[in-house]
Scaffold this motif. Structure first.
Motif, mmCIF file in Angstrom:
data_model
loop_
_atom_site.group_PDB
_atom_site.id
_atom_site.type_symbol
_atom_site.label_atom_id
_atom_site.label_comp_id
_atom_site.label_asym_id
_atom_site.label_seq_id
_atom_site.Cartn_x
_atom_site.Cartn_y
_atom_site.Cartn_z
ATOM 1 N N UNK A 18 0.872 -1.167 0.207
ATOM 2 C CA UNK A 18 -0.022 -0.050 -0.009
ATOM 3 C C UNK A 18 0.930 1.301 0.028
ATOM 4 N N UNK A 19 0.449 2.086 -0.870
ATOM 5 C CA UNK A 19 1.599 3.460 -1.029
ATOM 6 C C UNK A 19 0.951 4.506 -0.004
ATOM 7 N N UNK A 20 -0.091 4.046 0.518
ATOM 8 C CA UNK A 20 -0.472 5.025 1.789
ATOM 9 C C UNK A 20 0.155 5.046 2.845
ATOM 10 N N UNK A 21 1.029 4.313 2.953
ATOM 11 C CA UNK A 21 1.931 4.106 4.386
ATOM 12 C C UNK A 21 3.145 4.909 4.025
ATOM 13 N N UNK A 22 3.664 5.309 2.870
ATOM 14 C CA UNK A 22 4.731 6.144 2.743
ATOM 15 C C UNK A 22 4.642 7.306 1.953
ATOM 16 N N UNK A 23 5.140 8.384 2.405
ATOM 17 C CA UNK A 23 4.953 9.901 1.869
ATOM 18 C C UNK A 23 5.699 9.868 0.509
ATOM 19 N N UNK A 24 6.759 9.139 0.442
ATOM 20 C CA UNK A 24 7.603 9.245 -0.817
ATOM 21 C C UNK A 24 6.738 8.516 -1.846
ATOM 22 N N UNK A 25 6.309 7.182 -1.330
ATOM 23 C CA UNK A 25 5.534 6.408 -2.549
ATOM 24 C C UNK A 25 4.363 7.030 -2.879
ATOM 25 N N UNK A 26 3.745 7.621 -2.029
ATOM 26 C CA UNK A 26 2.525 8.379 -2.546
ATOM 27 C C UNK A 26 3.037 9.283 -3.805
ATOM 28 N N UNK A 68 7.100 9.300 -23.211
ATOM 29 C CA UNK A 68 8.447 9.352 -22.330
ATOM 30 C C UNK A 68 8.649 8.466 -21.347
ATOM 31 N N UNK A 69 9.944 7.869 -21.056
ATOM 32 C CA UNK A 69 9.831 6.833 -19.860
ATOM 33 C C UNK A 69 10.953 7.273 -18.924
ATOM 34 N N UNK A 70 10.940 6.532 -17.984
ATOM 35 C CA UNK A 70 11.356 6.844 -16.854
ATOM 36 C C UNK A 70 12.553 5.802 -16.137
ATOM 37 N N UNK A 71 13.369 6.422 -15.504
ATOM 38 C CA UNK A 71 14.419 5.508 -14.922
ATOM 39 C C UNK A 71 14.168 6.002 -13.255
ATOM 40 N N UNK A 72 13.917 4.626 -12.785
ATOM 41 C CA UNK A 72 13.576 4.833 -11.070
ATOM 42 C C UNK A 72 14.677 4.250 -10.358
ATOM 43 N N UNK A 73 15.206 5.005 -9.518
ATOM 44 C CA UNK A 73 16.503 4.609 -8.711
ATOM 45 C C UNK A 73 16.374 4.440 -7.481
ATOM 46 N N UNK A 74 16.987 3.495 -7.065
ATOM 47 C CA UNK A 74 17.177 3.297 -5.558
ATOM 48 C C UNK A 74 18.599 2.485 -5.182
ATOM 49 N N UNK A 91 9.316 -0.867 -5.230
ATOM 50 C CA UNK A 91 8.911 -0.095 -6.392
ATOM 51 C C UNK A 91 8.261 -0.900 -7.837
ATOM 52 N N UNK A 92 8.902 -2.273 -7.863
ATOM 53 C CA UNK A 92 8.491 -3.128 -8.661
ATOM 54 C C UNK A 92 7.038 -3.739 -8.543
ATOM 55 N N UNK A 93 6.660 -3.906 -7.070
ATOM 56 C CA UNK A 93 5.417 -4.084 -6.843
ATOM 57 C C UNK A 93 4.381 -3.108 -7.317
ATOM 58 N N UNK A 94 4.786 -2.032 -7.195
ATOM 59 C CA UNK A 94 4.082 -0.969 -7.465
ATOM 60 C C UNK A 94 3.790 -0.682 -8.980
ATOM 61 N N UNK A 95 4.799 -0.942 -9.768
ATOM 62 C CA UNK A 95 4.602 -0.972 -11.192
ATOM 63 C C UNK A 95 3.487 -1.961 -11.528
ATOM 64 N N UNK A 96 3.764 -3.399 -11.111
ATOM 65 C CA UNK A 96 2.719 -4.188 -11.349
ATOM 66 C C UNK A 96 1.372 -3.802 -10.972
ATOM 67 N N UNK A 97 1.090 -3.244 -9.734
ATOM 68 C CA UNK A 97 -0.079 -2.749 -9.247
ATOM 69 C C UNK A 97 -0.632 -1.855 -10.284
ATOM 70 N N UNK A 98 0.134 -0.915 -10.627
ATOM 71 C CA UNK A 98 -0.623 0.144 -11.610
ATOM 72 C C UNK A 98 -0.279 -0.445 -13.149
#
Ligand SMILES: Nc1ncnc2c1ncn2[C@@H]1O[C@H](COP(=O)(O)OP(=O)(O)OP(=O)(O)O)[C@@H](O)[C@H]1O
Ligand SMILES: [Mg+2]
Length: 920
Positions: A646-654, A670-676, A685-692
């Motif tokens: 759930x993204x609602x738990x993290x400010x940054x993830x929201x 356009x495309x995105x590089x997402x770095x951690x 972050x991968x889970x989020x990608x799947x989720x959306x």
């Protein structure tokens, strides 16, 4: 060593050389006798010296030379020593005598006379200037044939001398000399210092001494040549016939004119001609007297080369040809990231493989390129990109392509291998003769004792190039190792380097440094820069900015969620953190605390996982961690599980979720590089990608090296379906080109600004067609802000930590710093902005200052005046001040992406580079 150049030896008649006469009376007499027999034309006068205190001289000397002389070592009186035997060891002696070498009978004879009374004033003069001499030394003996043992530097001041070996160590001291004698010391004269005899070889200028140049062995100052300007390289074609060293019969001339032609026309417009060799170079490297032929870079490449790249190729060529420093063939190309170091090297390799300045004989036959595993294929690709697959065959070593194949292949002249594979196949690699070695991302060779360095050194290839985009000059020890790798011996031994450069430079930077120490340190630093500048080239990103599209950087301060705040407070009140702040715990528990806070900022579920793991496998040695987690589990909802995303738990993830949605909607192509920096975070972050339902691709430390380039290539392909590239910057970020994306989001922050800078450079580089958007996410008021402040504060700026391998474990924290780290600022919308003491704080936001006339007193009035910031260096606080900054509560934001996410953002800093260039 210049032993053989001692005048006495040059003359081949050391027997004629007058012997040293110590001033002790008995000795003087006996040696005088002997001397008179050997060299009748020299008369020695007994030395009459008055007892005197040398401490004043000593201090003055130490001031001038920057040498610390212990007060207990102060010069004693002459009367205490009557003969050499009484000297206290070899390094301390006070009495000495001298005379001039008698070279020919006609030479005037130097006869030192006392004349003490007349010169009394002179001799007592404490502020006389120091003089410096290059000398050779040997142990004092009565032998006729001197065998000089080494070079040294003699410092003479007043009546005292100090002898330093070429490593800068004191190897002798003396006092009680006659002022006049030291004053008139000259080439060929001998002197006794302690148990050593020296002969003066020449005078060293004060400048060369203070810069440390005089300690440089093996590289004469005159051997250097100035950097060739790009213009000077565009020389008109010079008929090779001119340089033929064979009899100029008509027949010969005709034959050779046909055989020895430059491969490409040096007269063609836009031709890039390598500098011609000097007569010295020809004498050394063209013993056969072959015709000198212009080396001209393939026009096919020149058409694509940018001007800084042309200059870089000339520079590399001069270095590897030994044209810049005699007897040295190494170079460091330290251009900032994205300036095309690969292309410059490819051009060089291609030129050297196919052309030769002496009789057209190719300069190299085989080149070895060693690179991080993730870049092996990229190198091959770049070779193909610039030279096509017909001109050159490069061989990459991997599971399927073994080194033996390269050994047996007459087709391949370039071998590309990863550092890891090099170690594994070293035995085979050693059997191949390479004439050029290129080490990409070579800052990893900063430790001379690591296996990789040792392996590379064992290859006995003299032409060595290090490529690195990471600044290397911050750690003097590491700097030495890199230099020693490319040009062994140029800075002398490690102990010489330490004495001559490192110690004075570091000393001069201490707050307690005296004026003299500062001056000496600056001079040594300047000399080090001058010397190393002959083979290190670094250009900054600015030179390529004009070819790049605009870059919009935003620092987004994301509000933490209620769950994050509660957990954060609980952590801060834990016993472990409290003990940390009292400095009572061992084993660095603060690192565990920092880790926990960082996890929490990324997503509470990371902390939840850690708690669960600890509960399942409690180990007594990690009890601090268990203590830290005490009472945390209860804060999570009862039904919380780490798998329910759930993204609602993290400010940054929201913020991230909204940002991705905005990009998807507003710029669907356009495309995105997402770095951690963390694999677990990448999982979220991968889970989020799947989720959306966002298509993604991923590269991290676990991605097999053999697959990396393919992943990068397919992402950069405009037909690639992946919307997001998940990247672990530390694992594989260096050197990658990810120009397929035009948005880059840094989800977390690293202690080391270089890691983040590296990541950001993946997208804004040559080949990028779109405006680049870079977003850095920070949790407001949390440790992430503190880390960011540290990155941009003095410490980060002074550049001490620009090393990718340095993590928080390498950072020492004072209790004060820890206290600061472990504060949560709940009522600030941006602590970083608060720290800037900007006048606008809390009163007004600034979104578009150009449309708003603000009073001058406002520190944050930013307008269009963007700081001329070097994009590859950490920002400073004052530069940050120049950025646009505004709170998320602003009515409307000009940036459409930010407008969509502003509700979750408490503050924004933003800067645009290259705004003038229209986007495509
Ligand atoms: N003259 C040029 N014209 C067009 N593209 C270029 C040129 N020179 C280099 N490039 C491209 O720019 C990109 C960056 O080059 P390269 O990877 O060599 O940079 P680098 O200096 O090695 O950077 P890093 O330090 O990040 O490894 C590559 O895609 C390369 O093909
Ligand atoms: Mg590179």
């Amino acid at each position: 060593m210049r032993r053989s150049a001692a005048p006495s030896q040059r003359l081949g008649n050391s027997a004629k050389k007058p012997r040293f006469i110590p001033p002790g009376k008995n000795n003087t007499i006996c040696l005088k006798k002997e001397n008179e027999q050997l060299v009748p034309e020299i008369k020695l006068t007994e030395v009459e010296e008055k007892q005197q205190s040398g401490s004043g001289h000593t201090r003055a000397l130490s001031r001038i030379c920057g040498i610390n002389i212990n007060s207990t070592q102060s010069v004693e009186s002459l009367g205490e020593i009557s003969s050499m035997e009484k000297c206290n060891g070899e390094n301390e002696c006070k009495a000495a005598g001298m005379k001039k070498v008698n070279r020919t009978k006609a030479d005037p004879v130097h006869v030192p006379t006392p004349e003490i009374a007349r010169h009394k004033k002179e001799e007592d003069e404490p502020d006389c200037l120091a003089k410096y001499f290059s000398v050779v030394w040997c142990k004092a003996s009565k032998k006729k044939h001197k065998k000089w043992e080494g070079d040294a530097v003699l410092i003479a001041k007043g009546k005292s001398v100090i002898l330093k070996d070429m490593e800068g160590k004191d190897i002798g001291r003396g006092t009680g000399y006659k002022f006049k004698d030291l004053e008139s010391l000259d080439e060929g004269q001998t002197l006794m210092i302690g148990g050593k005899e020296i002969e003066v070889m020449g005078i060293i200028s004060a400048e060369d001494f203070s810069s440390g140049k005089c300690f440089q062995t093996g590289v004469g100052m005159s051997t250097t040549v100035p950097i060739a300007s790009s213009q000077s390289t565009l020389k008109p074609f010079c008929s090779p016939l001119k340089n033929v060293c064979k009899p100029s019969t008509k027949e010969n001339l005709l034959k050779e004119s046909q055989n020895y032609k430059p491969r490409h026309d040096p007269n063609a417009s836009n031709s890039l001609v390598m500098p011609r060799p000097t007569p010295d170079h020809q004498r050394t490297f063209n013993k056969a007297g072959l015709p000198v032929v212009d080396v001209v870079v393939d026009p096919y490449l020149v058409n694509h080369l940018r001007s800084h790249q042309k200059e870089g190729i000339v520079f590399l060529y001069e270095c590897v040809m030994g044209m810049r420093l005699s007897g040295k063939f190494g170079a460091i190309l330290a251009d900032e990231m994205g300036l095309g170091k690969t292309f410059q090297c490819i051009s060089l390799v291609w030129t050297l493989l196919r052309q030769g300045l002496y009789g057209c004989k190719p300069i190299i036959k085989r080149a070895l390129i060693v690179t991080p595993g993730s870049l092996v294929k990229n190198w091959k690709k770049e070779f193909q990109k610039w030279l096509g697959s017909e001109r050159i065959k490069v061989f990459t070593v991997d599971q399927d392509n073994k080194v033996e194949e390269f050994i047996n292949s007459p087709l391949h002249s370039v071998l590309i291998i990863s550092y890891e594979m090099l170690l594994r196949t070293l035995d085979q690699i050693q059997t191949i003769e390479f004439n050029l070695l290129i080490c990409d991302e070579g800052h990893r060779l900063k430790n001379s004792s690591i296996k990789t360095t040792t392996a590379l050194v064992s290859l006995s290839c003299e032409r060595r190039i290090i490529l690195t985009g990471t600044p290397i000059q911050n750690d003097l020890q590491e700097f030495y190792a890199l230099i020693e790798f490319v040009n062994p011996g140029i800075l002398g031994s490690l102990s010489t380097y330490r004495k001559i450069y490192e110690e004075p430079i570091i000393q001069s930077r201490e707050p307690s440094a005296t004026k003299e120490e500062k001056e000496l340190g600056e001079k040594r630093a300047a000399e080090l820069t001058r010397l190393t500048g002959l083979f290190i080239l670094r250009r900054t990103q600015e030179i390529i900015n004009k070819f790049l599209p605009p870059k919009k950087e935003s620092i987004l301060f994301c509000r933490p969620t209620a769950l994050q705040l509660e957990l954060y407070r609980k952590l801060l009140s834990s016993r472990v953190i409290r003990s940390c702040l009292q400095g009572v715990l061992e084993n660095c528990p603060h690192l565990i605390c920092i880790g926990a806070l960082k996890k929490l900022c990324n997503h509470p579920c990371l902390l939840f996982n850690a708690i669960k793991e600890k509960q399942c496998n409690p180990t007594c040695d990690e009890s601090e961690e268990s203590n830290l987690y005490e009472g945390l589990r209860e804060i999570f909802p009862q039904d919380y599980t780490s798998t329910t995303f759930t993204e609602t738990d993290s400010g940054k993830l929201q913020v991230l979720a909204k940002l991705l949605a905005a990009i998807r909607e507003l710029s669907p192509s356009e495309r995105i590089v997402l770095v951690s920096n963390y694999t677990q975070t990448l999982n979220i972050l991968q889970e989020m990608c799947k989720h959306y339902g966002y298509s993604y691709t991923r590269l991290d430390g676990h991605t097999p090296i053999s697959q990396r380039q393919q992943i990068v290539d397919s992402f950069n392909n405009k037909f690639c379906s992946a919307f997001i590239f998940l990247l672990s910057s530390k694992a594989g970020g260096v050197g990658l080109n990810l120009v397929g994306a035009s948005h880059l989001i840094l989800y977390d922050i690293d202690w080391n600004p270089a890691t983040d800078i590296q990541a950001m450079a993946r997208v804004w580089r040559d080949g990028q067609k779109h405006t680049v958007h870079i977003y850095r996410l920070l949790t407001t008021g949390s440790i992430e802000e503190k880390i960011y402040q540290r990155q941009i504060s003095k410490q980060g700026l002074s550049g001490a930590v620009v090393d990718l391998s340095k993590t928080s474990e390498h950072i020492r924290f004072s209790i004060e710093e820890l206290k600061n780290l472990f504060i949560l600022h709940e009522d600030s919308s941006c602590v970083t902005h608060d720290l800037l003491e900007c006048n606008c704080m809390g009163k007004k936001d600034h979104q578009n200052p150009s449309s708003e006339k603000l009073p001058v007193y406002r520190g944050c009035q930013l307008g269009q005046h963007h700081a001329k910031a070097d994009s590859k260096k950490p920002l400073s606080m004052s530069q940050l001040m120049q950025w646009k900054h505004f709170s998320g509560q602003h009515q409307t934001l000009a940036d459409p992406f930010l407008e969509r996410i502003k509700n979750n953002i408490s503050f924004i800093f933003q800067n645009v580079t290259n705004p003038a260039i229209p986007t495509s």
